[in-house]
Design an enzyme around this catalytic site. Sequence first.
Site, PDB file in Angstrom:
ATOM      1  N   GLU A 209       0.837  -1.195   0.000  1.00  0.00           N
ATOM      2  CA  GLU A 209       0.000   0.000   0.000  1.00  0.00           C
ATOM      3  C   GLU A 209       0.871   1.244   0.000  1.00  0.00           C
ATOM      4  O   GLU A 209       1.979   1.245   0.541  1.00  0.00           O
ATOM      5  CB  GLU A 209      -0.905   0.019   1.247  1.00  0.00           C
ATOM      6  CG  GLU A 209      -1.912  -1.111   1.296  1.00  0.00           C
ATOM      7  CD  GLU A 209      -2.754  -1.076   2.554  1.00  0.00           C
ATOM      8  OE1 GLU A 209      -3.699  -1.882   2.653  1.00  0.00           O
ATOM      9  OE2 GLU A 209      -2.474  -0.249   3.447  1.00  0.00           O
ATOM     10  N   LYS A 211       2.425   4.640   1.156  1.00  0.00           N
ATOM     11  CA  LYS A 211       2.665   5.282   2.452  1.00  0.00           C
ATOM     12  C   LYS A 211       2.637   6.789   2.229  1.00  0.00           C
ATOM     13  O   LYS A 211       3.484   7.332   1.525  1.00  0.00           O
ATOM     14  CB  LYS A 211       3.995   4.860   3.056  1.00  0.00           C
ATOM     15  CG  LYS A 211       4.174   5.438   4.460  1.00  0.00           C
ATOM     16  CD  LYS A 211       5.467   5.059   5.105  1.00  0.00           C
ATOM     17  CE  LYS A 211       5.475   5.493   6.572  1.00  0.00           C
ATOM     18  NZ  LYS A 211       5.027   6.891   6.786  1.00  0.00           N
ATOM     19  N   ARG A 216      -2.275  10.332  10.696  1.00  0.00           N
ATOM     20  CA  ARG A 216      -3.041   9.122  10.970  1.00  0.00           C
ATOM     21  C   ARG A 216      -4.415   9.500  11.513  1.00  0.00           C
ATOM     22  O   ARG A 216      -4.547  10.416  12.338  1.00  0.00           O
ATOM     23  CB  ARG A 216      -2.292   8.269  11.982  1.00  0.00           C
ATOM     24  CG  ARG A 216      -2.813   6.844  12.170  1.00  0.00           C
ATOM     25  CD  ARG A 216      -2.426   5.940  11.029  1.00  0.00           C
ATOM     26  NE  ARG A 216      -2.749   4.551  11.308  1.00  0.00           N
ATOM     27  CZ  ARG A 216      -1.893   3.674  11.815  1.00  0.00           C
ATOM     28  NH1 ARG A 216      -0.658   4.034  12.113  1.00  0.00           N
ATOM     29  NH2 ARG A 216      -2.271   2.423  12.013  1.00  0.00           N
ATOM     30  N   ARG A 231      -3.346   9.636  16.031  1.00  0.00           N
ATOM     31  CA  ARG A 231      -2.599   8.499  16.569  1.00  0.00           C
ATOM     32  C   ARG A 231      -2.290   8.677  18.055  1.00  0.00           C
ATOM     33  O   ARG A 231      -2.009   7.704  18.756  1.00  0.00           O
ATOM     34  CB  ARG A 231      -1.305   8.282  15.787  1.00  0.00           C
ATOM     35  CG  ARG A 231      -0.328   9.436  15.877  1.00  0.00           C
ATOM     36  CD  ARG A 231       0.906   9.171  15.033  1.00  0.00           C
ATOM     37  NE  ARG A 231       1.712   8.110  15.571  1.00  0.00           N
ATOM     38  CZ  ARG A 231       2.499   7.311  14.849  1.00  0.00           C
ATOM     39  NH1 ARG A 231       2.546   7.456  13.537  1.00  0.00           N
ATOM     40  NH2 ARG A 231       3.236   6.386  15.419  1.00  0.00           N
ATOM     41  N   GLU A 260      -5.561   7.531   6.782  1.00  0.00           N
ATOM     42  CA  GLU A 260      -4.617   8.641   6.740  1.00  0.00           C
ATOM     43  C   GLU A 260      -5.308   9.861   6.139  1.00  0.00           C
ATOM     44  O   GLU A 260      -6.094   9.737   5.191  1.00  0.00           O
ATOM     45  CB  GLU A 260      -3.413   8.258   5.886  1.00  0.00           C
ATOM     46  CG  GLU A 260      -2.222   9.145   6.047  1.00  0.00           C
ATOM     47  CD  GLU A 260      -1.281   8.715   7.162  1.00  0.00           C
ATOM     48  OE1 GLU A 260      -0.286   9.421   7.386  1.00  0.00           O
ATOM     49  OE2 GLU A 260      -1.546   7.680   7.803  1.00  0.00           O
ATOM     50  N   PHE A 298      -7.460   2.331   5.188  1.00  0.00           N
ATOM     51  CA  PHE A 298      -6.744   1.100   4.847  1.00  0.00           C
ATOM     52  C   PHE A 298      -7.016  -0.057   5.794  1.00  0.00           C
ATOM     53  O   PHE A 298      -6.481  -1.142   5.609  1.00  0.00           O
ATOM     54  CB  PHE A 298      -5.234   1.350   4.771  1.00  0.00           C
ATOM     55  CG  PHE A 298      -4.631   2.027   5.974  1.00  0.00           C
ATOM     56  CD1 PHE A 298      -4.484   1.354   7.177  1.00  0.00           C
ATOM     57  CD2 PHE A 298      -4.192   3.336   5.878  1.00  0.00           C
ATOM     58  CE1 PHE A 298      -3.924   1.975   8.281  1.00  0.00           C
ATOM     59  CE2 PHE A 298      -3.615   3.964   6.976  1.00  0.00           C
ATOM     60  CZ  PHE A 298      -3.482   3.280   8.177  1.00  0.00           C
ATOM     61  N   ARG A 370       5.057  -2.151  17.066  1.00  0.00           N
ATOM     62  CA  ARG A 370       5.728  -2.264  15.779  1.00  0.00           C
ATOM     63  C   ARG A 370       6.093  -3.732  15.577  1.00  0.00           C
ATOM     64  O   ARG A 370       7.082  -4.214  16.119  1.00  0.00           O
ATOM     65  CB  ARG A 370       7.001  -1.408  15.750  1.00  0.00           C
ATOM     66  CG  ARG A 370       6.738   0.076  15.736  1.00  0.00           C
ATOM     67  CD  ARG A 370       8.025   0.830  15.495  1.00  0.00           C
ATOM     68  NE  ARG A 370       7.869   2.240  15.757  1.00  0.00           N
ATOM     69  CZ  ARG A 370       7.393   3.116  14.881  1.00  0.00           C
ATOM     70  NH1 ARG A 370       7.033   2.699  13.683  1.00  0.00           N
ATOM     71  NH2 ARG A 370       7.281   4.386  15.194  1.00  0.00           N
ATOM     72  N   LYS A 376       7.380  -0.722   6.574  1.00  0.00           N
ATOM     73  CA  LYS A 376       7.417   0.452   5.706  1.00  0.00           C
ATOM     74  C   LYS A 376       8.746   0.503   4.959  1.00  0.00           C
ATOM     75  O   LYS A 376       9.795   0.162   5.499  1.00  0.00           O
ATOM     76  CB  LYS A 376       7.195   1.734   6.511  1.00  0.00           C
ATOM     77  CG  LYS A 376       8.191   1.960   7.622  1.00  0.00           C
ATOM     78  CD  LYS A 376       7.813   3.172   8.464  1.00  0.00           C
ATOM     79  CE  LYS A 376       8.766   3.347   9.646  1.00  0.00           C
ATOM     80  NZ  LYS A 376       8.375   4.466  10.532  1.00  0.00           N
TER      81      LYS A 376
END
Length: 508
Positions: A209, A211, A216, A231, A260, A298, A370, A376
């Site tokens: 996807e 970025k 966010r 976020r 986003e 997303f 994470r 990413k």
Amino acid sequence: MRIIEVARTSAAVAETSGRKAKVAALAACLGRAGAREAPIVVAYLSGELPQRQIGVGYAALRDVPPPADVPALTVAEVDAAFTEIGAVSGKGSVARRRELVAGLLARATRAEQDFLIRLLAGELRQGALDGLMVEAIAAAAGVPAADVRRAFMLRGSLGPVATAALADGADGLRAFTLEVGRPVKPMLAAAAPSIDEAFGKLDGEAAVEWKLDGVRAQVHVSGGDVRVFTRTLDEITERLPEVVAAVRELPVRDAVLDGELIALRPDGRPHPFQVTGARTATRTAKDADPVPLTLYLFDVLHLDGADLLDAPGADRNAALARIVPDHLRMPRLVTADPAAAKAMFDEAVARGHEGVVVKSLDTPYTAGRRGAGWIKVKPRHTLDLVVLAVEWGHGRRSGLLSNLHLGARDAESGGFVMLGKTFKGLTDELLAWQTRTLRELAVREDDWTVHVRPELVVEIAFDGVQHSTRYPGGIALRFARVLRYRPDKSAAEADTIDTVRAVAPVMD
């Protein structure tokens, strides 16, 4: 519980580098605190106040009264004092807050004063980050760490989670569920330097996807009510009427969506991040001609009564596709071919975006972490680092704070590892802004350097990493330059020293 016990625990945690020893010390303190005081103790040992901001700056902490001889202050008394200080407002409020701070410190022993001053100044760096505190709560309550982590994800705050765990154990943690209208901590992406390396970490097909260099947005829908959160879990709904209007058109009754926000030019290319950031930071949308924001969704965490957090990524995306039209969905390609993924990457970059996120089709939504499920990939090395100090400029920059001291998080110790300095990439506007902002974060200064609370995150581009005997981590960034500040990120979300080594090989 007396505050001296918290202060001693803080010192013990700071003095040890071992993760298990830190967790054991924190767990023992939480066990003594019990369910009622646990939220306060968790906050203090995390270097935070339950009240968040109470208007006490470094100037109010300069003149410290003589300490008490015997420790007698309780956690409840300190919390009540902080609440009283935070409630002071109006004419004479600065003097009144200083008076209250002095009164509190006069009741504290030397060790307690040191702890409280560092807590108020934001200098409590003993290493009790969220990950360690989750394990400590689990150990103190005798419950699995995974249960605490999930409850934290859903509640967004460790204090209530600690209370539930210590009072009711696993049953108390199971009471935390996804609630439409209450934001959850977002899932984060790890980093890889290339498409090939990202695919090497996954098995088989993956989603690729775009970025975006945006903000966010977590969108909650309940009937006709739409709420938008950042976020950092702050609500910005009233600032985004065009986003609310677009979401109300979706054929859903109840939903929690992840996406986003970005400001786009008429040709579809993005405005600089500052435009998007300024637009979301505006308290209202009453400007004569506000820059519109485009929403790209997303993920979906909840849909019409069903929680989807534990569903595989492919299933969540299928659910998203059923309710969200193409123009509101993040461009996406599912492939097992790194070459096809590279083409997607090249297209995103050519359109002015940051790169891509490669996503496992099987991973659940692991909020607030994470993991290897999302990776990413950007066309340049960038890191989110924390400003530790800043030097006064000279020449054209005289009177401005210019040269930034940059640090990466040390996930083991909870402190920060300095990686170098930079003054490059700073516009006149950024110089003026950072001078104002960093002075407010100052904890001490000399004729040349202002040391600040490690709170401000800045995105740094760099050409590589090299060995260095100058800095304690043994490495330094090559040709570091400022891209932008990230007020949407906390210091706990900054990149770690391990990430630095993984993203860019160390060169001689």
